[in-house]
Design a protein around this motif. Structure first.
Motif, PDB file in Angstrom:
ATOM      1  N   SER A 131       6.925  -5.834 -27.488  1.00  0.00           N
ATOM      2  CA  SER A 131       6.829  -7.282 -27.267  1.00  0.00           C
ATOM      3  C   SER A 131       8.025  -8.038 -27.831  1.00  0.00           C
ATOM      4  O   SER A 131       8.660  -7.618 -28.803  1.00  0.00           O
ATOM      5  N   TYR A 132       8.275  -9.190 -27.224  1.00  0.00           N
ATOM      6  CA  TYR A 132       9.179 -10.163 -27.810  1.00  0.00           C
ATOM      7  C   TYR A 132       8.564 -11.533 -27.548  1.00  0.00           C
ATOM      8  O   TYR A 132       7.575 -11.660 -26.822  1.00  0.00           O
ATOM      9  N   TYR A 133       9.152 -12.562 -28.161  1.00  0.00           N
ATOM     10  CA  TYR A 133       8.528 -13.879 -28.180  1.00  0.00           C
ATOM     11  C   TYR A 133       9.458 -14.904 -27.534  1.00  0.00           C
ATOM     12  O   TYR A 133      10.485 -15.260 -28.110  1.00  0.00           O
ATOM     13  N   ASP A 134       9.093 -15.343 -26.325  1.00  0.00           N
ATOM     14  CA  ASP A 134      10.033 -16.178 -25.585  1.00  0.00           C
ATOM     15  C   ASP A 134       9.875 -17.670 -25.857  1.00  0.00           C
ATOM     16  O   ASP A 134      10.807 -18.439 -25.627  1.00  0.00           O
ATOM     17  N   TRP A 172       8.208 -20.506 -28.850  1.00  0.00           N
ATOM     18  CA  TRP A 172       7.621 -20.704 -30.170  1.00  0.00           C
ATOM     19  C   TRP A 172       7.192 -22.160 -30.322  1.00  0.00           C
ATOM     20  O   TRP A 172       7.824 -23.064 -29.779  1.00  0.00           O
TER      21      TRP A 172
END
Lengths: 111, 121
Positions: free
Chosen positions: B106-109, B111
């Motif tokens: 996963s990554y966080y696009d 916030w």
């Protein structure tokens, strides 16, 4: 204790090129999981800078690039600008955590 | 435009409880997994918890396991973090972050702006 290791600080003059390293292990980068990078300007939330090792989201200048090899990854910034002064974090999935691990962060100073 | 807005932070005594909320808009909330990530004052980022789009899969960092509970209400486009038995070391800005996964982690696009939780007597 971060599962990914970054240098605490790097610096460079305007126009120069700097790189930030991110060293992992066999439970994260070395296991084939992707590395992602975030930029955090002072007093703001992190922003996605590079995903999937080397991909830039729309709107991120091509001065920013990422690479991965073995158990490490790197973020390169060319043509340094004053507005690049920020904290940079690498992130990858870690099987020992069953979740994400972040690097400790690198503070970039533009001289 | 994707927006994530956290709320619910504040000052709480050690051993106390707090419930954080994250209101999502600008995207189909029910199609995305979500996370909580925190940042202690002057420190780096720490992943806290993950919840899949249907709530069927949930993970926690060891540091909060057994004390924190993540949940979501897709009808209300909202993500929650129930924090119990709070400790001094839980003091941090808590961010909600949208999850994407290309198949290799996963990554966080996106916030939120974060909400500050201070645990102190």
């Amino acid at each position: 204790q971060s599962v990914l290791t970054q240098p605490p600080s790097v610096s460079g003059a305007p126009g120069q090129r700097v790189t930030i390293s991110c060293t992992g292990s066999s439970s994260n980068i070395g296991a084939g999981y992707d590395v992602h990078w975030y930029q955090q300007l002072p007093g703001t939330a992190p922003k996605l800078l590079i995903y999937g090792n080397s991909n830039r989201p729309s709107g991120v200048p091509d001065r920013f690039s990422g690479s991965k090899s073995g158990t490490s990854a790197s973020l390169a910034i060319t043509g340094l600008q004053a507005e690049d002064e920020a904290d940079y974090y690498c992130q990858s999935y870690d099987s020992s955590l069953s979740g994400s691990g972040f690097g400790g962060g690198t503070k970039l100073t533009v001289l | 435009e994707v927006q994530l807005v956290e709320s619910g932070g504040g000052l709480v005594q050690p051993g106390g409880s707090l419930r954080l909320s994250c209101a999502a808009s600008g995207f189909t909330f029910s199609s995305y997994s979500m996370n909580w990530v925190r940042q202690a004052p002057g420190k780096g980022l720490e992943w806290v918890s993950y919840i899949s789009s249907s709530s069927s899969t949930i993970y926690y960092a060891d540091s909060v396991k057994g004390r924190f509970t993540i949940s979501r209400d897709n009808a209300k486009n909202s993500l929650y973090l129930q924090m119990n038995s709070l400790r001094d070391e839980d003091t941090a800005v808590y961010y909600c972050a949208r999850d994407l996964d290309l198949g290799s982690g996963s990554y966080y696009d996106y916030w939120g702006q974060g909400t500050l939780v201070t645990v102190s007597s």
